[in-house]
Design a protein around this motif. Structure first.
Motif, PDB file in Angstrom:
ATOM      1  N   GLU A 165     -60.221  38.149  60.997  1.00 20.85           N
ATOM      2  CA  GLU A 165     -60.813  39.454  60.682  1.00 20.85           C
ATOM      3  C   GLU A 165     -59.762  40.417  60.143  1.00 20.85           C
ATOM      4  N   PHE A 166     -58.567  40.371  60.716  1.00 26.11           N
ATOM      5  CA  PHE A 166     -57.465  41.205  60.231  1.00 26.11           C
ATOM      6  C   PHE A 166     -57.106  40.849  58.794  1.00 26.11           C
ATOM      7  N   CYS A 167     -57.007  39.556  58.513  1.00 23.40           N
ATOM      8  CA  CYS A 167     -56.655  39.116  57.161  1.00 23.40           C
ATOM      9  C   CYS A 167     -57.739  39.482  56.152  1.00 23.40           C
ATOM     10  N   GLU A 168     -58.991  39.376  56.568  1.00 19.98           N
ATOM     11  CA  GLU A 168     -60.096  39.751  55.683  1.00 19.98           C
ATOM     12  C   GLU A 168     -60.053  41.248  55.376  1.00 19.98           C
ATOM     13  N   ALA A 169     -59.740  42.048  56.381  1.00 19.31           N
ATOM     14  CA  ALA A 169     -59.651  43.489  56.176  1.00 19.31           C
ATOM     15  C   ALA A 169     -58.493  43.833  55.231  1.00 19.31           C
ATOM     16  N   ALA A 170     -57.356  43.163  55.405  1.00 21.14           N
ATOM     17  CA  ALA A 170     -56.204  43.408  54.540  1.00 21.14           C
ATOM     18  C   ALA A 170     -56.492  42.948  53.109  1.00 21.14           C
ATOM     19  N   SER A 171     -57.224  41.861  52.977  1.00 21.56           N
ATOM     20  CA  SER A 171     -57.580  41.360  51.642  1.00 21.56           C
ATOM     21  C   SER A 171     -58.541  42.310  50.952  1.00 21.56           C
ATOM     22  N   GLU A 172     -59.539  42.808  51.694  1.00 14.37           N
ATOM     23  CA  GLU A 172     -60.500  43.752  51.122  1.00 14.37           C
ATOM     24  C   GLU A 172     -59.812  45.038  50.678  1.00 14.37           C
ATOM     25  N   ALA A 173     -58.738  45.406  51.368  1.00 12.58           N
ATOM     26  CA  ALA A 173     -57.974  46.600  51.000  1.00 12.58           C
ATOM     27  C   ALA A 173     -56.946  46.308  49.912  1.00 12.58           C
ATOM     28  N   ASP A 174     -56.917  45.053  49.446  1.00 13.75           N
ATOM     29  CA  ASP A 174     -56.009  44.627  48.374  1.00 13.75           C
ATOM     30  C   ASP A 174     -54.534  44.865  48.752  1.00 13.75           C
ATOM     31  N   LEU A 175     -54.194  44.496  49.985  1.00 12.42           N
ATOM     32  CA  LEU A 175     -52.840  44.762  50.476  1.00 12.42           C
ATOM     33  C   LEU A 175     -51.864  43.612  50.248  1.00 12.42           C
ATOM     34  N   PHE A 176     -52.356  42.420  49.952  1.00 13.69           N
ATOM     35  CA  PHE A 176     -51.457  41.277  49.810  1.00 13.69           C
ATOM     36  C   PHE A 176     -50.846  41.213  48.410  1.00 13.69           C
ATOM     37  N   LYS A 177     -49.559  40.891  48.381  1.00  7.46           N
ATOM     38  CA  LYS A 177     -48.898  40.662  47.103  1.00  7.46           C
ATOM     39  C   LYS A 177     -48.062  39.394  47.200  1.00  7.46           C
ATOM     40  N   PRO A 178     -47.893  38.681  46.082  1.00  5.90           N
ATOM     41  CA  PRO A 178     -47.128  37.427  46.103  1.00  5.90           C
ATOM     42  C   PRO A 178     -45.684  37.663  46.531  1.00  5.90           C
ATOM     43  N   PHE A 179     -45.136  36.681  47.211  1.00  7.61           N
ATOM     44  CA  PHE A 179     -43.752  36.743  47.672  1.00  7.61           C
ATOM     45  C   PHE A 179     -43.104  35.390  47.396  1.00  7.61           C
ATOM     46  N   VAL A 180     -42.190  35.369  46.462  1.00 18.30           N
ATOM     47  CA  VAL A 180     -41.493  34.132  46.115  1.00 18.30           C
ATOM     48  C   VAL A 180     -40.102  34.176  46.716  1.00 18.30           C
ATOM     49  N   LEU A 181     -39.784  33.160  47.495  1.00 12.55           N
ATOM     50  CA  LEU A 181     -38.492  33.084  48.164  1.00 12.55           C
ATOM     51  C   LEU A 181     -37.634  32.058  47.445  1.00 12.55           C
ATOM     52  N   GLN A 182     -36.550  32.520  46.829  1.00 11.34           N
ATOM     53  CA  GLN A 182     -35.633  31.635  46.114  1.00 11.34           C
ATOM     54  C   GLN A 182     -34.313  31.563  46.874  1.00 11.34           C
ATOM     55  N   VAL A 183     -33.857  30.360  47.068  1.00  9.24           N
ATOM     56  CA  VAL A 183     -32.667  30.117  47.866  1.00  9.24           C
ATOM     57  C   VAL A 183     -31.700  29.244  47.089  1.00  9.24           C
ATOM     58  N   VAL A 184     -30.428  29.568  47.193  1.00  6.85           N
ATOM     59  CA  VAL A 184     -29.381  28.719  46.626  1.00  6.85           C
ATOM     60  C   VAL A 184     -28.580  28.148  47.797  1.00  6.85           C
ATOM     61  N   THR A 185     -28.587  26.834  47.934  1.00  7.81           N
ATOM     62  CA  THR A 185     -27.896  26.196  49.051  1.00  7.81           C
ATOM     63  C   THR A 185     -26.392  26.229  48.846  1.00  7.81           C
ATOM     64  N   ALA A 186     -25.683  25.841  49.888  1.00 12.68           N
ATOM     65  CA  ALA A 186     -24.221  25.869  49.839  1.00 12.68           C
ATOM     66  C   ALA A 186     -23.672  24.992  48.724  1.00 12.68           C
ATOM     67  N   ASP A 187     -24.398  23.923  48.377  1.00  7.94           N
ATOM     68  CA  ASP A 187     -23.939  23.046  47.297  1.00  7.94           C
ATOM     69  C   ASP A 187     -24.567  23.426  45.961  1.00  7.94           C
ATOM     70  N   GLN A 188     -25.042  24.685  45.879  1.00  7.65           N
ATOM     71  CA  GLN A 188     -25.559  25.265  44.641  1.00  7.65           C
ATOM     72  C   GLN A 188     -26.871  24.651  44.158  1.00  7.65           C
ATOM     73  N   LYS A 189     -27.608  24.015  45.038  1.00 10.39           N
ATOM     74  CA  LYS A 189     -28.920  23.483  44.673  1.00 10.39           C
ATOM     75  C   LYS A 189     -29.982  24.552  44.927  1.00 10.39           C
ATOM     76  N   PRO A 190     -30.763  24.889  43.901  1.00 10.19           N
ATOM     77  CA  PRO A 190     -31.778  25.929  44.081  1.00 10.19           C
ATOM     78  C   PRO A 190     -33.011  25.398  44.811  1.00 10.19           C
ATOM     79  N   LEU A 191     -33.541  26.208  45.698  1.00  5.88           N
ATOM     80  CA  LEU A 191     -34.798  25.927  46.372  1.00  5.88           C
ATOM     81  C   LEU A 191     -35.734  27.098  46.128  1.00  5.88           C
TER      82      LEU A 191
END
Length: 245
Positions: A165-191
């Motif tokens: 119900e909380f998530c539905e209320a937040a969605s109806e209020a258009d509160l969610f936005k995309p979040f992309v998490l980019q990580v570079v490991t110690a050996d320089q490999k991107p995740l």
């Protein structure tokens, strides 16, 4: 929400078929080792936020649901040691309820492949050396062990409904936005971890006063800010992976 993640052979608990089954609590959480996140209940945001990032994902129908991010890996996590002991400060209820779960028609089910559920050894039971606790008494009544299990999974489902119900209320209020998490490991490999969402704090602050009052009384406002607070825990996961995020 992926309700049956971890459950290999969901089986409805039956007092006749399972009257001699004994249950030993989970000590080895190695069954979680291959995932990097698990669903989370909104009521857990406060405790989980001290240790784990609380983010949101979408199911196949496009509905949002919260998750606890266990690691910054594409797969797997380091919250358990080699012996399967949980190392984190907080263990999500989604994990703690295993091997039990409520079905859609409110029957108690269990994973028949869980090693801590086994038929009682009659000889060992007679000598008082049987491992685990019975779920049913001789007359078929629920034991204290089963009553506590039922209470836990029932409360879980009730909080799951509040979370939805909380998530539905937040969605109806258009509160969610995309979040992309980019990580570079110690050996320089991107995740890159995508398919994630966060609550837009700027939009949250523009909610109408009557909506804010409703959210405050329902606990939604506190949950939203606990989620936002939890984003600081990303740095802790980054440290564990020896990454730069």
């Amino acid at each position: 929400m992926p309700e049956l993640l971890f459950y290999q052979r969901p089986t409805v608990l039956n007092k006749d078929a399972h009257k001699s089954i004994r249950f030993s609590p989970v000590k080895d959480f190695g069954f979680t080792r291959d995932v990097n996140s698990v669903p989370l209940l909104a009521i857990e945001f406060f405790e989980a936020s001290r240790d784990l990032p609380v983010l949101f994902s979408q199911d196949k129908d496009g509905s949002y649901f919260p998750i606890a991010l266990l690691s910054l890996k594409n797969q797997g996590h380091d919250q358990v040691d080699d012996s399967g002991r949980w190392q984190g400060n907080y263990t999500p209820a989604f994990i703690r309820r295993y091997p039990f779960v409520l079905s859609n028609d409110k029957n108690v089910c269990f994973d028949a492949d869980y090693v801590g559920l086994a038929e009682a050894d009659l000889e060992a039971a007679a000598e008082g050396e049987a491992e685990g606790n019975l779920l049913f008494a001789d007359d078929g009544a629920y034991t204290d062990t089963l009553n506590k299990i039922i209470e836990f999974v029932t409360n879980f489902d009730a909080e799951h409904l509040r979370t939805r119900e909380f998530c539905e209320a937040a969605s109806e209020a258009d509160l969610f936005k995309p979040f992309v998490l980019q990580v570079v490991t110690a050996d320089q490999k991107p995740l890159r971890l995508d398919g994630l969402f966060v609550i837009d704090e700027n939009k949250l602050m523009t909610l109408e006063d009557d909506v804010v009052t409703q959210w405050f009384r329902k606990g939604y406002l506190a949950w939203a800010y606990a989620h936002l607070h939890s984003l600081g825990a990303i740095a802790r996961l980054s440290d564990k992976l020896n990454t730069r995020s």
